[in-house]
Scaffold this motif. Sequence first.
Motif, PDB file in Angstrom:
ATOM      1  N   ASN A  83       6.729   3.923 -14.609  1.00 27.16           N
ATOM      2  CA  ASN A  83       5.342   3.528 -14.399  1.00 27.16           C
ATOM      3  C   ASN A  83       5.115   2.689 -13.145  1.00 27.16           C
ATOM      4  OD1 ASN A  83       6.916   1.579 -15.736  1.00 27.16           O
ATOM      5  ND2 ASN A  83       5.126   0.528 -16.540  1.00 27.16           N
ATOM      6  N   PHE A  84       6.171   2.469 -12.344  1.00 32.79           N
ATOM      7  CA  PHE A  84       6.041   1.705 -11.104  1.00 32.79           C
ATOM      8  C   PHE A  84       6.264   2.601  -9.889  1.00 32.79           C
ATOM      9  CE2 PHE A  84       6.808  -1.734 -14.088  1.00 32.79           C
ATOM     10  CZ  PHE A  84       5.993  -2.754 -13.608  1.00 32.79           C
ATOM     11  N   VAL A  85       5.406   2.430  -8.878  1.00 29.35           N
ATOM     12  CA  VAL A  85       5.546   3.180  -7.630  1.00 29.35           C
ATOM     13  C   VAL A  85       5.357   2.204  -6.467  1.00 29.35           C
ATOM     14  CG1 VAL A  85       4.774   5.129  -6.229  1.00 29.35           C
ATOM     15  CG2 VAL A  85       4.583   5.242  -8.726  1.00 29.35           C
ATOM     16  N   PHE A  86       6.331   2.180  -5.561  1.00 29.85           N
ATOM     17  CA  PHE A  86       6.320   1.303  -4.394  1.00 29.85           C
ATOM     18  C   PHE A  86       6.062   2.123  -3.132  1.00 29.85           C
ATOM     19  CE2 PHE A  86       8.777  -0.071  -0.698  1.00 29.85           C
ATOM     20  CZ  PHE A  86       8.278  -1.347  -0.489  1.00 29.85           C
TER      21      PHE A  86
ATOM     22  N   ASP B 187       3.420  -2.307  -0.841  1.00 29.48           N
ATOM     23  CA  ASP B 187       2.596  -2.290  -2.047  1.00 29.48           C
ATOM     24  C   ASP B 187       3.389  -1.799  -3.254  1.00 29.48           C
ATOM     25  OD1 ASP B 187      -0.414  -2.680  -1.093  1.00 29.48           O
ATOM     26  OD2 ASP B 187       0.546  -1.348   0.364  1.00 29.48           O
ATOM     27  N   LEU B 188       3.108  -2.392  -4.404  1.00 33.54           N
ATOM     28  CA  LEU B 188       3.689  -1.950  -5.664  1.00 33.54           C
ATOM     29  C   LEU B 188       2.545  -1.686  -6.643  1.00 33.54           C
ATOM     30  CD1 LEU B 188       6.203  -1.420  -7.434  1.00 33.54           C
ATOM     31  CD2 LEU B 188       6.109  -3.838  -8.091  1.00 33.54           C
TER      32      LEU B 188
ATOM     33  N   HIS C 238      -1.622  -4.005  -9.264  1.00 34.31           N
ATOM     34  CA  HIS C 238      -1.182  -3.916  -7.874  1.00 34.31           C
ATOM     35  C   HIS C 238      -0.647  -5.258  -7.372  1.00 34.31           C
ATOM     36  CE1 HIS C 238      -2.239  -4.471  -3.489  1.00 34.31           C
ATOM     37  NE2 HIS C 238      -1.414  -3.453  -3.429  1.00 34.31           N
ATOM     38  N   TRP C 239       0.517  -5.203  -6.700  1.00 34.42           N
ATOM     39  CA  TRP C 239       1.115  -6.339  -6.006  1.00 34.42           C
ATOM     40  C   TRP C 239       1.343  -5.936  -4.546  1.00 34.42           C
ATOM     41  CZ3 TRP C 239       2.622  -4.208 -10.554  1.00 34.42           C
ATOM     42  CH2 TRP C 239       2.688  -5.008 -11.714  1.00 34.42           C
TER      43      TRP C 239
END
Length: 333
Positions: free
Chosen positions: A284-287, A303-304, A315-316
Amino acid sequence: MLNRNPADPGNIDGCFRTAALDRTRRSGGEQSACRIAFDEDTVNPVPTGRRARNSQVLQRSSALPHANQVKGILKMSPKEIVLSAVVALFTNFDPEAASQLPKENYIQHNPAVPTGAAPILGFLPALKQSGLTATTHRVLAEGDLVVLHSTYENAQAFGGQTMVAFDVFRVEDGKVAEHWDNLQAAVPASKTASGNSMTDGATEIKDLAKTAENRTLVENFVHDVLLGTAPQKITDYISTETYIQHNPMVGNGLDGLGAALKAMAEAGQPMAYTKTHLIVAEGNFVFTASEGKLGETPTAFFDLFRVESGKIVEHWDTISTIPAQMAHDNGKF
């Protein structure tokens, strides 16, 4: 002392900064108290000791830096190799083991650190005295790429008391072969537009079967929205119900994003993405690692995104200037 420009917090190898994962000094020599702890569900590392949070400690991580055990790293996953290298290089500061972990032709993209393995080893004595501490909040990996999302305390050597960073490592033949990073001074939650810190929020990696689907979603979001091809399609990608924001200048929800972008444009500092160089997805995480401009200034955007039920819900990021002069010819990306 490290050769650095204090005005540019992104100028020291992020691998160096991970040096101080809660080490302790003991009489009769220095022995590291750092071990890598993994949450039983998320497989996300955090330093043990005072920062441990009901995690299962893997004793093997603290043992790996010894030279006679380095060969065992070849059987590990890229994620394990990177975490082990961080311990070997910057917790135990073992020159013999450290010399075997990065590839000799290690490619560096941090603007202020020369390329190759020798500069990393040369910094070990100074780093041993640096006193930095690090907390790694999230780790994700895809193929030969591993991403760490971390906070560094007592980080004046990197531009501020507290710095937030994304470090990306490429693994090749069981060794760390390449490194990218991006740092930004941390803003406390009490001073952010959303009330969220730059690193809190969800950490659990799940939905591994949806990795490809989520990667495609973010790729299309970058193409259509961030690169400006079809910005009107933003609600195809970002949830209209829940969008948790960790950029300190942006409020939660689509309204918060829209307000921030409008304010930047009115201030003569529009944010424009021009090219995305790296995409790493796990569950579930995409960088993503992109370049562009903030106003007229060349800028790196790391961005993450967290995806849930086919929409981006969290969003981070870290943002830093891309300097014109670097210590190598590899470029920021």
